[in-house]
Scaffold this motif. Structure first.
Motif, PDB file in Angstrom:
ATOM      1  N   ASP A   1      -0.500   0.031  -2.287  1.00 26.66           N
ATOM      2  CA  ASP A   1      -1.259  -0.073  -3.535  1.00 26.66           C
ATOM      3  C   ASP A   1      -2.700  -0.581  -3.429  1.00 26.66           C
ATOM      4  OD1 ASP A   1       0.867   0.949  -4.931  1.00 26.66           O
ATOM      5  OD2 ASP A   1       1.797  -1.007  -5.227  1.00 26.66           O
ATOM      6  N   ILE A   2      -3.125  -0.948  -2.240  1.00 23.51           N
ATOM      7  CA  ILE A   2      -4.534  -1.379  -2.147  1.00 23.51           C
ATOM      8  C   ILE A   2      -5.417  -0.144  -2.322  1.00 23.51           C
ATOM      9  CG2 ILE A   2      -6.372  -2.303  -0.664  1.00 23.51           C
ATOM     10  CD1 ILE A   2      -4.408  -4.168   0.576  1.00 23.51           C
ATOM     11  N   GLU A   3      -6.332  -0.237  -3.272  1.00 26.12           N
ATOM     12  CA  GLU A   3      -7.252   0.882  -3.550  1.00 26.12           C
ATOM     13  C   GLU A   3      -8.558   0.653  -2.805  1.00 26.12           C
ATOM     14  OE1 GLU A   3      -7.194   3.514  -5.807  1.00 26.12           O
ATOM     15  OE2 GLU A   3      -5.123   3.233  -6.477  1.00 26.12           O
ATOM     16  N   LEU A   4      -9.104   1.740  -2.270  1.00 26.84           N
ATOM     17  CA  LEU A   4     -10.422   1.626  -1.642  1.00 26.84           C
ATOM     18  C   LEU A   4     -11.489   1.920  -2.691  1.00 26.84           C
ATOM     19  CD1 LEU A   4      -9.951   3.400   1.817  1.00 26.84           C
ATOM     20  CD2 LEU A   4      -9.949   0.971   1.339  1.00 26.84           C
ATOM     21  N   ASP A   5     -12.554   1.153  -2.644  1.00 25.21           N
ATOM     22  CA  ASP A   5     -13.655   1.384  -3.584  1.00 25.21           C
ATOM     23  C   ASP A   5     -14.446   2.617  -3.166  1.00 25.21           C
ATOM     24  OD1 ASP A   5     -13.466  -0.897  -5.393  1.00 25.21           O
ATOM     25  OD2 ASP A   5     -13.814  -2.088  -3.605  1.00 25.21           O
TER      26      ASP A   5
ATOM     27  N   PHE B   1      -6.183  -5.382   7.693  1.00 27.14           N
ATOM     28  CA  PHE B   1      -4.824  -5.219   8.218  1.00 27.14           C
ATOM     29  C   PHE B   1      -4.087  -4.066   7.548  1.00 27.14           C
ATOM     30  CE2 PHE B   1      -0.288  -6.372   8.679  1.00 27.14           C
ATOM     31  CZ  PHE B   1      -0.225  -6.509  10.049  1.00 27.14           C
ATOM     32  N   TYR B   2      -4.201  -3.990   6.238  1.00 23.35           N
ATOM     33  CA  TYR B   2      -3.402  -2.989   5.525  1.00 23.35           C
ATOM     34  C   TYR B   2      -4.099  -1.643   5.330  1.00 23.35           C
ATOM     35  CZ  TYR B   2       0.241  -6.371   4.645  1.00 23.35           C
ATOM     36  OH  TYR B   2       1.260  -7.268   4.809  1.00 23.35           O
ATOM     37  N   LYS B   3      -5.415  -1.658   5.162  1.00 21.62           N
ATOM     38  CA  LYS B   3      -6.106  -0.385   4.914  1.00 21.62           C
ATOM     39  C   LYS B   3      -6.948   0.083   6.096  1.00 21.62           C
ATOM     40  CE  LYS B   3      -4.540   1.166   1.202  1.00 21.62           C
ATOM     41  NZ  LYS B   3      -3.933   2.494   1.106  1.00 21.62           N
TER      42      LYS B   3
ATOM     43  N   MET C   1     -17.793  -4.657  -0.117  1.00 23.35           N
ATOM     44  CA  MET C   1     -17.492  -5.232  -1.441  1.00 23.35           C
ATOM     45  C   MET C   1     -16.754  -6.566  -1.307  1.00 23.35           C
ATOM     46  SD  MET C   1     -18.326  -3.789  -4.407  1.00 23.35           S
ATOM     47  CE  MET C   1     -17.007  -4.030  -5.586  1.00 23.35           C
ATOM     48  N   ARG C   2     -15.854  -6.623  -0.330  1.00 22.81           N
ATOM     49  CA  ARG C   2     -15.100  -7.865  -0.107  1.00 22.81           C
ATOM     50  C   ARG C   2     -16.053  -9.010   0.240  1.00 22.81           C
ATOM     51  NH1 ARG C   2     -11.496  -5.392  -2.264  1.00 22.81           N
ATOM     52  NH2 ARG C   2      -9.721  -4.416  -1.262  1.00 22.81           N
TER      53      ARG C   2
ATOM     54  N   LEU D   1      -3.834 -14.462   8.232  1.00 23.34           N
ATOM     55  CA  LEU D   1      -3.146 -13.363   7.533  1.00 23.34           C
ATOM     56  C   LEU D   1      -1.918 -13.894   6.788  1.00 23.34           C
ATOM     57  CD1 LEU D   1      -2.895 -10.268   7.039  1.00 23.34           C
ATOM     58  CD2 LEU D   1      -1.525 -10.153   9.116  1.00 23.34           C
TER      59      LEU D   1
ATOM     60  N   ILE E   1      -6.460  -9.265  -5.247  1.00 26.45           N
ATOM     61  CA  ILE E   1      -7.239  -9.283  -3.992  1.00 26.45           C
ATOM     62  C   ILE E   1      -8.683  -9.694  -4.279  1.00 26.45           C
ATOM     63  CG2 ILE E   1      -8.194  -7.812  -2.150  1.00 26.45           C
ATOM     64  CD1 ILE E   1      -5.486  -6.358  -2.118  1.00 26.45           C
TER      65      ILE E   1
ATOM     66  N   SER F   1       0.710  -2.408   1.270  1.00 25.83           N
ATOM     67  CA  SER F   1       0.325  -1.219   2.065  1.00 25.83           C
ATOM     68  C   SER F   1       0.017  -0.029   1.168  1.00 25.83           C
ATOM     69  CB  SER F   1       1.452  -0.818   3.011  1.00 25.83           C
ATOM     70  OG  SER F   1       1.721  -1.837   3.901  1.00 25.83           O
TER      71      SER F   1
ATOM     72  N   ILE G   1      -6.812  -9.086   4.724  1.00 19.14           N
ATOM     73  CA  ILE G   1      -5.772  -8.230   4.123  1.00 19.14           C
ATOM     74  C   ILE G   1      -6.218  -6.768   4.115  1.00 19.14           C
ATOM     75  CG2 ILE G   1      -4.709  -7.671   1.866  1.00 19.14           C
ATOM     76  CD1 ILE G   1      -3.952 -10.576   1.648  1.00 19.14           C
ATOM     77  N   THR G   2      -7.470  -6.535   3.752  1.00 21.36           N
ATOM     78  CA  THR G   2      -7.983  -5.153   3.714  1.00 21.36           C
ATOM     79  C   THR G   2      -7.996  -4.546   5.115  1.00 21.36           C
ATOM     80  OG1 THR G   2      -9.382  -5.839   1.880  1.00 21.36           O
ATOM     81  CG2 THR G   2      -9.861  -3.705   2.836  1.00 21.36           C
TER      82      THR G   2
ATOM     83  N   PHE H   1     -14.008   3.046   3.256  1.00 27.79           N
ATOM     84  CA  PHE H   1     -13.496   1.781   3.789  1.00 27.79           C
ATOM     85  C   PHE H   1     -14.632   0.795   4.068  1.00 27.79           C
ATOM     86  CE2 PHE H   1     -11.713  -1.291   6.613  1.00 27.79           C
ATOM     87  CZ  PHE H   1     -10.523  -1.580   5.965  1.00 27.79           C
TER      88      PHE H   1
ATOM     89  N   ASN I   1      -4.937  -5.066  -6.762  1.00 26.23           N
ATOM     90  CA  ASN I   1      -6.366  -5.059  -6.424  1.00 26.23           C
ATOM     91  C   ASN I   1      -7.130  -6.158  -7.151  1.00 26.23           C
ATOM     92  OD1 ASN I   1      -6.956  -2.725  -4.528  1.00 26.23           O
ATOM     93  ND2 ASN I   1      -5.606  -1.814  -6.027  1.00 26.23           N
TER      94      ASN I   1
ATOM     95  N   THR J   1     -15.678  -0.620   0.833  1.00 28.26           N
ATOM     96  CA  THR J   1     -14.681  -1.586   0.344  1.00 28.26           C
ATOM     97  C   THR J   1     -14.832  -2.919   1.070  1.00 28.26           C
ATOM     98  OG1 THR J   1     -13.162   0.236  -0.086  1.00 28.26           O
ATOM     99  CG2 THR J   1     -12.203  -1.955  -0.054  1.00 28.26           C
TER     100      THR J   1
END
Lengths: 162, 193
Positions: free
Chosen positions: A51-55, B145-147, B38-39, B170, B131, A49, B142-143, B32, B128, B35
């Motif tokens: 530490d995930i960095e957004l690009d 759900f968490y971000k 990018m995924r 997940l 990931i 939660s 994961i992105t 977001f 990261n 990101t």
């Protein structure tokens, strides 16, 4: 798939039912293996939660998006539909005023005191026989008038139908 | 400075013809969306294209947004569709969630990190990196759900799959992420988790 882990993740995510939640809470409290695993997963969950960095896109990204939107809009709405109608009315009005003004000047320039028949004939001659420019001008005006009238009546009919 | 208005308020303003309100929406969601792109694409250039395409499509379809879901969920659905279309166009194979062998390794995809700096050894960097090594589906879930602050049901809506499938995916994605971290950081993983 480990059923212990699965249950614990459901508990951490809050996707389990009230009964399942109660059962897991009891297991965490009573069972060392469950408690240890729970703490491990909870720490892992917190790490993801936090530490995930957004690009970050390039700096001009927002500008490029808005520019692409403007281009897209322009392609979908051709110039024809974007012409301001007020502008058309202003041009039309100006044209009418100039026409009336020219006509008034022409009328005032006539000398009505002298030989009326002769001057009336002059006017007739000027318009219908002698003046090519005047004939062309009047022809253009007539066409324009018919065109405007046609547009007006068509719009009126379509408005009534809708 | 970004607008403090809610997404819905900005949408209403945009629909009323205020384009700068949409600029605020783009600024709010661009990181977001990029990101996520990018995924899917694993490439900055393609991700920029997909993200831009997403915002243009969203603007075009804004009047069809019924507000039955969050604006972000709706936007993520568009980015998913756009990314899939882009990948199909480029004839790239999208990796299956259950096929670990087909994972695409990212090389030279700048995420703003300097490999040699001490900072790069931080938890964030390793996480990261792990990931990025996951499959597209795993990394996306994961992105989201968490971000993306999306619930299981919302992720299901974005990816057009069942909520139970998302739950299983997940769970597996987290397991695989943990394995990647353990593999990448044999000695530091205990510190990380």
């Amino acid at each position: 798939m480990s059923s212990i882990e699965e249950k614990l993740w459901e508990y951490i995510d809050g996707t389990c039912t009230a009964a399942e939640r109660e059962a897991v809470e009891k297991l965490i409290a009573d069972n060392d293996i469950y408690r240890q695993k729970y703490e491990e997963l909870l720490a892992f969950n917190k790490a993801i939660s936090a530490d995930i960095e957004l690009d970050e896109p390039m700096m001009a990204f927002t500008y490029n998006v808005m520019d692409a939107i403007r281009t897209d809009y322009a392609m979908q709405h051709p110039l024809k539909t974007r012409v301001n109608k007020t502008l058309i009315w202003v041009i039309g009005g100006l044209f009418t005023v100039i026409l009336l003004l020219a006509f008034v000047i022409f009328l005032t320039s006539l000398s009505w005191q002298t030989d009326v028949n002769m001057h009336a004939n002059d006017l007739h001659f000027m318009i219908f026989k002698g003046g090519d420019v005047w004939q062309a001008f009047l022809f253009f005006d007539t066409i324009l008038l018919l065109f405007v009238l046609n547009r007006f009546l068509r719009n009126r009919i379509s408005h009534q139908q809708s | 400075m970004q607008s403090k208005l809610s997404d819905i308020e900005l949408i209403t303003k945009t629909l009323a013809g205020n384009q700068s309100a949409y600029t605020d929406l783009v600024k709010r969601h661009q990181r977001f969306i990029f990101t996520l792109a990018m995924r899917f694409t694993k490439n900055r250039e393609d991700a920029e294209e997909v993200a831009q395409d997403t915002f243009v499509k969203a603007y075009r379809l804004l009047n069809t947004f019924k507000q039955e879901s969050k604006f972000s969920t709706w936007l993520y659905t568009i980015v998913y569709t756009s990314a899939m279309t882009s990948l199909r166009k480029k004839r790239l194979d999208t990796t299956s969630i259950d096929n670990e062998d087909t994972h695409i390794q990212i090389k030279n995809t700048s995420t703003g990190y300097d490999v040699n700096s001490a900072e790069n050894r931080s938890r964030s960097f390793h996480l990261n990196q792990a990931i990025e090594q996951l499959s597209t589906d795993d990394a996306t879930i994961i992105t989201l759900f968490y971000k993306g602050e999306q619930s299981i049901e919302e992720i299901a809506q974005v990816l057009s799959i069942e909520a139970n499938t998302v739950k299983v995916k997940l769970f597996r994605a987290r397991q695989r992420l943990k394995e990647k971290l353990e593999r990448n950081l044999k000695h530091e993983v205990k510190e990380l988790i």
